[in-house]
Design an enzyme around this catalytic site. Sequence first.
Site, PDB file in Angstrom:
ATOM      1  NE  ARG A  15      -2.471  -1.239   3.414  1.00 60.89           N
ATOM      2  CZ  ARG A  15      -2.902  -0.901   4.611  1.00 60.89           C
ATOM      3  NH1 ARG A  15      -3.990  -0.170   4.720  1.00 60.89           N
ATOM      4  NH2 ARG A  15      -2.280  -1.282   5.699  1.00 60.89           N
ATOM      5  CE  LYS A  18      -4.458   3.479   3.971  1.00 58.80           C
ATOM      6  NZ  LYS A  18      -5.833   3.887   3.662  1.00 58.80           N
ATOM      7  CE  LYS A 118     -20.895  -0.269  -3.627  1.00 57.89           C
ATOM      8  NZ  LYS A 118     -19.683  -0.817  -3.016  1.00 57.89           N
ATOM      9  CD  GLU A 501     -22.496  -1.664  15.174  1.00 54.48           C
ATOM     10  OE1 GLU A 501     -21.600  -1.625  14.314  1.00 54.48           O
ATOM     11  OE2 GLU A 501     -23.699  -1.548  14.891  1.00 54.48           O
ATOM     12  CD1 TRP A 578     -19.386  -5.458   0.347  1.00 49.30           C
ATOM     13  CD2 TRP A 578     -19.730  -4.729   2.427  1.00 49.30           C
ATOM     14  NE1 TRP A 578     -20.147  -4.314   0.276  1.00 49.30           N
ATOM     15  CE2 TRP A 578     -20.372  -3.854   1.527  1.00 49.30           C
ATOM     16  CE3 TRP A 578     -19.810  -4.470   3.798  1.00 49.30           C
ATOM     17  CZ2 TRP A 578     -21.082  -2.720   1.958  1.00 49.30           C
ATOM     18  CZ3 TRP A 578     -20.511  -3.346   4.227  1.00 49.30           C
ATOM     19  CH2 TRP A 578     -21.146  -2.478   3.319  1.00 49.30           C
ATOM     20  CD  GLU A 622     -22.096  -3.330  -2.429  1.00 42.07           C
ATOM     21  OE1 GLU A 622     -22.249  -2.197  -1.960  1.00 42.07           O
ATOM     22  OE2 GLU A 622     -21.044  -3.974  -2.341  1.00 42.07           O
ATOM     23  CD  GLU A 682     -27.394   7.763   1.930  1.00 46.21           C
ATOM     24  OE1 GLU A 682     -27.406   6.730   1.240  1.00 46.21           O
ATOM     25  OE2 GLU A 682     -27.119   8.870   1.487  1.00 46.21           O
ATOM     26  CG  HIS A 711     -20.863  10.277   4.786  1.00 45.20           C
ATOM     27  ND1 HIS A 711     -22.133   9.808   4.624  1.00 45.20           N
ATOM     28  CD2 HIS A 711     -20.036   9.223   4.655  1.00 45.20           C
ATOM     29  CE1 HIS A 711     -22.074   8.521   4.367  1.00 45.20           C
ATOM     30  NE2 HIS A 711     -20.819   8.139   4.395  1.00 45.20           N
TER      31      HIS A 711
HETATM   32  N1  GLN Z   1     -24.729  -1.053  12.198  1.00 42.68           N
HETATM   33  C1  GLN Z   1     -23.724  -0.513  11.347  1.00 42.68           C
HETATM   34  C2  GLN Z   1     -23.166   0.763  11.967  1.00 42.68           C
HETATM   35  O1  GLN Z   1     -23.877   1.468  12.578  1.00 42.68           O
HETATM   36  C3  GLN Z   1     -24.253  -0.208   9.971  1.00 42.68           C
HETATM   37  C4  GLN Z   1     -23.168   0.263   9.022  1.00 42.68           C
HETATM   38  C5  GLN Z   1     -23.593   0.401   7.574  1.00 42.68           C
HETATM   39  O2  GLN Z   1     -24.725   0.491   7.239  1.00 42.68           O
HETATM   40  N2  GLN Z   1     -22.658   0.457   6.672  1.00 42.68           N
HETATM   41  O3  GLN Z   1     -22.003   1.069  11.837  1.00 42.68           O
END
Ligand code: GLN
Length: 777
Positions: A15, A18, A118, A501, A578, A622, A682, A711
Amino acid sequence: MQTHNLGYPRIGSNRELKKASEQYWAGNMTAAQLEQAAKKIRESNWMLQKDAGIDLLPVNDFSFYDQVLDTCLMTGAIPDRYHPLIEKEQMNTLDLLFAMARGYQKNGYDLTAMEMTKWFDTNYHYIVPEFKKDQRFIFFSNKIIDQFNEAKNAGFQTRPVLLGPVTFLLLGKEKEAGFDRLDLLNNLLPVYFEVLEKLDQQGAYYIQVDEPCLALGLGEKALQAIKTTYTAFFKRFPNLRIMLTNYFDCFGANLETVLSLPVHILHLDLVRCPLQLDDILATPAFTNGRTHLSLGVVDGRNIWKNDFEQSLSLIQKATAKIGPGRIWIAPSCSLLHVPCDLDLETGEKTLPQEIKQWLAFAKQKLAEVAALKQIAANPEEALSKTLLEDNARCMKARRTSARIHHQQVKDRVAAITAADARRNSPFFARREKQQQELALPLFPTTTIGSFPQTKEVRSWRAQWKKQQLSDSSYNQLLQEATANAIRRQEAIGLDVLVHGEFERNDMVEYFGEQLAGFAFTQNGWVQSYGSRCVKPPVIYGDIYRPNPMTVAWSVYAQSLTSKHVKGMLTGPVTILQWSFVRNDQPRSLTCNQLALAIRDEVTDLEKAGIRIIQIDEPAIREGLPLRKEQQEAYLNWAVTAFRIAASGVQDQTQIHTHMCYSAFNDSIHAIAAMDADVITIETARSQMKLLDAFAMFEYPNDIGPGVYDIHSPRVPSEDEMLALLEKALEAIPAERLWVNPDCGLKTRAWEETMPALTAMIRAAKTLRKRIMDPVPE
Ligand code: GLN
Ligand code: ZN
């Protein structure tokens, strides 16, 4: 017979690009140093390809950001807002490229970045060209010529790679009404002529022109544009040999047009679409002609070792019909989409030697291409026999490995019935029971799952991985972070809480690490966009869940509060999408194995007292195949997999799902068929435009349209969010509307998150008041 390659990863085996780009952006590196780092990568890539036995090397596959953006610069398709940077600031091309890709907020400018989306069905993102009605094109950036000469000076005769004009136009967007971007072709072609003429003068012979739009269903006009382009190239440049390149799917209905083009070589993706070879070889006009065929037999999209026997049967089929002189051998597409070098994987724990033997990354794939030529051209030589035998041994070892096959998993998948993919009662009946059980207010407020992953949290994980932090200390710290998140959510009055998380590195890797059938790489990075890279896990075998994965965290968080804590899982389709997925069984089957593993987790969460469970599926859209004919079948199995994961619970348990960065118009029926009790999406960035599809379709279940963009560090005001909610109410009945941000908050800081969520909750309360006691008339 010739071997060639369509493109090599540009990020560098470690990388390097990067790291250098980010240093440059941070102001810690000069432009000259960055250019130097890039030059080193290019040279080492050419060297490595040549050493591997590749006859024709690509040039201009390198990019500081993205090849579509490079084409914008090559053709002078630079949106007006950046013109002052050129005219007033005399900005150089490198900085201009970064300004277009990343936005520019300096010296009194506030220029937004160009949009990104994408690249076909990959996880690589390109910058979307912006076109206007009177769009002019000029030969602006000399990069392709410079790099061709750079290679020449370094002793490499290369083949320049160009993004074809038709695909370039089709990938762009019309920024004003009243024209069709394909009509710009006549303005655009002269720039391509100029480029080809310069390349011709500099001594180029073969030219690779990528037109992956040919893998899509194209209209008459686009096909006409293809004809015009390649006929003109042929007429004007009789000395150049044009290779027309298509990948990711068949030519489909475009084949007839393609076969009539006066191009020198046609490249086929025979991994995605082996059958098209038969169609082509059955066309006498083609077999009697002179066009060469480039057979893309080595998978450029996945990391499995090539099955030589299979590839050779394709090569032999073509050779028998048109002779070896007209055959080229290649990877199926650019190797941009696979990691660089398997030799760098040395960790037995992450990637056991047995599994490593089944894999090939970019560098290894080139050796496979060379080996295939060796075997096809000299089948009787001892070397050929050894290569073939070694390969056959690897294939057999993989097929029969005990690591891969678990009869119980296979039996369980085979025993899935329609009832497994159905909740006990329909939504309206579940809804009533859930209302009683959960007692939530009108417009319930919640978040999407993650809370800020601060530097601190990430440093704990890094230390724990290096064994500088014991399991118990690491756990202790995560518990504190979780408790802190619960306290913060209670303090501002959210209705449905999450644990935050903190224990997760990544929403797929975290689950992969706990599921059987997954392996990981240490250095298997693939470019996602710009300097961003991802390291997808490898699904190599039958998948099951040896132990509960998230239950302890949810239970711990729930023990701290009397509010409901939402369990948080990644859905089967997203995990599949993914990862690098095994190629020895259909994706749908692997997806069902994942679905059962997640179903086990869902039912365990319910047993442990968790009443609300979210199964994230941001990647479901996707996975849609490029060709319309195949889309329904995909949506069908993907939706079924989600439903299998979600349907093991009682009516009272509320299932949420979450999606982001999706257009919903073409798949809204499938999203409704997922039958989640609540879906959060979203929508803030599009100002609720995405809701139109839900309104039109009369989407029946609860919806939480995002009311703020996560974001940006910007804290939205209560009024702003209230306005968005009012807009949402035009599309969704009040009793089915939830209030939440666009997506998870892990990239944000607490300092922005708290005020933003506080304002969001105020907006929900204001709205509740308005609905409950409307102003009397
Ligand atoms: N539960 C995940 C988070 O809050 C959802 C992330 C996502 O949609 N890419 O980070
Ligand atoms: Zn999201």
